[in-house]
Design an enzyme around this catalytic site. Structure first.
Site, short mmCIF file in Angstrom:
data_model
loop_
_atom_site.label_atom_id
_atom_site.label_comp_id
_atom_site.label_asym_id
_atom_site.label_seq_id
_atom_site.Cartn_x
_atom_site.Cartn_y
_atom_site.Cartn_z
N ASP A 179 -1.84 32.21 8.08
CA ASP A 179 -1.37 31.14 8.97
C ASP A 179 -0.96 29.95 8.11
O ASP A 179 -1.76 29.43 7.32
CB ASP A 179 -2.49 30.74 9.94
CG ASP A 179 -2.01 29.77 11.01
OD1 ASP A 179 -0.79 29.66 11.20
OD2 ASP A 179 -2.86 29.12 11.64
N ASN A 187 7.77 20.89 11.18
CA ASN A 187 8.80 20.82 12.21
C ASN A 187 9.02 19.40 12.70
O ASN A 187 10.16 18.95 12.90
CB ASN A 187 8.41 21.72 13.39
CG ASN A 187 8.64 23.19 13.10
OD1 ASN A 187 9.56 23.55 12.37
ND2 ASN A 187 7.79 24.04 13.66
N HIS A 192 13.28 21.65 12.99
CA HIS A 192 13.00 23.08 13.13
C HIS A 192 13.79 23.94 12.14
O HIS A 192 13.35 25.03 11.78
CB HIS A 192 13.30 23.53 14.56
CG HIS A 192 12.28 23.02 15.55
ND1 HIS A 192 11.08 23.63 15.76
CD2 HIS A 192 12.30 21.93 16.37
CE1 HIS A 192 10.38 22.98 16.67
NE2 HIS A 192 11.10 21.92 17.05
N ASP A 196 12.18 26.82 9.87
CA ASP A 196 12.70 28.19 9.72
C ASP A 196 12.86 28.55 8.25
O ASP A 196 12.54 29.67 7.83
CB ASP A 196 14.05 28.32 10.43
CG ASP A 196 13.93 28.28 11.95
OD1 ASP A 196 12.79 28.38 12.46
OD2 ASP A 196 14.97 28.16 12.62
N GLU A 222 3.93 31.05 13.33
CA GLU A 222 3.87 30.88 11.87
C GLU A 222 2.82 31.78 11.24
O GLU A 222 2.43 31.57 10.09
CB GLU A 222 3.57 29.42 11.52
CG GLU A 222 2.20 28.91 11.90
CD GLU A 222 2.12 28.34 13.31
OE1 GLU A 222 1.22 27.53 13.56
OE2 GLU A 222 2.98 28.70 14.15
#
Length: 303
Positions: A179, A187, A192, A196, A222
């Site tokens: 994680d 973000n 965002h 990515d 994630e």
């Protein structure tokens, strides 16, 4: 089109004959796996050389099927036709249910070819466009669109298969849940698109650091997951620590800034899949509660 050359009295016709590309516009040979550990994968039969399938490292196509011999079967194109040849395998090669002998067997469109006990191919003839379409359909079915890793559905299927293998051979099976720490902050602060980029970059570094037989999948959001066959608790924890260091040291370029992220790792090991993901998730929670950017094995959090 000329008749295919005679194949009698030859142990390996590809060693004695020149392979010539005489394929027509719809005669590119392909093998779609319809049963086994890699269902949906489309393999090409090269027009000018052979391809060997088996479970050994010296096979051209290596499949995690213990019923396969190291070099189980050879597929090749010769004189306008496609053939399969048994390379002296233990569990044999069957075409449409009939075991082939010591000579290569000519394949027809739609033939089902079984190698060993678990792997079945469907032989198909494609033009280049239809083959690319088939490969894209498979990719969309098993791959995550953002990271290119395997998706959750494929992970669940492989976990079931690997669990059966683990129980049958009494070998350990390990799961590593990963994680990204404070991913929401990435973000929120950088957008965002940056998030990515971080996910793709971390996915690449994780995938590049594991064995070819290990499965790396996007578990959700994630979270990533590594499925490691034959890896005991100590080895799985060492692998997780190596992955943690790789992520921590990875510079990720996003427009004008370079980001660095960390991740928390939860590890679990068992001889069956029952509760394995849940145990890894509990270990991951413990890693985050302990301050993040660390690895915890489920054995250390179980009461």
């Amino acid at each position: 089109m000329t008749d295919p050359p005679s194949l009698d009295d030859r142990e390996d016709v590809t060693a004695e004959m020149e392979l010539v590309d005489e394929t027509g516009p719809r005669e590119l040979g392909a093998l779609r796996i319809v049963k086994g550990s890699e269902v949906g994968v489309v393999l090409s039969i090269p027009p000018v050389r052979s391809v060997v399938v088996g479970r050994g490292t010296d096979a051209d196509v290596r499949l995690p099927d213990e019923s396969l011999s190291r070099r189980h079967a050879r597929f090749f194109h010769l004189g306008g036709a496609h053939y399969v040849e048994d390379l002296g395998s233990t569990n044999g090669v069957r075409v449409e249910g009939a075991k082939i002998g010591g000579l290569p067997r000519r394949l027809s469109h739609g033939d089902r070819v079984q190698l060993g006990k678990e792997t079945v191919f469907l032989f198909e003839l494609h033009d280049p466009a239809s083959k690319r379409a088939a490969e894209e359909l498979y990719r969309q079915a098993v791959r995550d669109g953002l990271t290119g890793l395997y998706n959750r559905r494929y992970l669940d299927e492989r976990l079931e298969q690997e669990s059966a293998y683990s129980a049958r051979h009494e070998q350990p099976l390990s799961v590593i849940l990963i994680d990204l720490d404070h991913f929401k902050q990435v973000n929120d602060e950088h957008g965002h698109a940056a998030g990515d980029t971080v996910l793709r970059s971390v996915s690449r570094v994780i995938e590049g650091a594991v064995r070819s037989e290990d499965i790396v999948a996007r578990y959700g959001g994630e979270e990533l997951c590594v499925l490691a066959r034959g890896t005991a608790a100590r080895g799985a924890l060492a692998l997780a620590e190596r992955l943690r260091r790789n992520v921590e040291s990875l510079p990720i370029r996003c427009d004008a800034v370079t980001l660095r992220v960390t991740a928390s790792f939860g590890v679990a090991t068992a001889h069956a899949s029952d509760g394995l993901l849940e145990a890894a998730d509990a270990a991951l929670y413990a890693a985050k509660e302990a301050g993040r950017n660390r690895c915890v094995h489920a054995r250390d959090v179980e009461g």
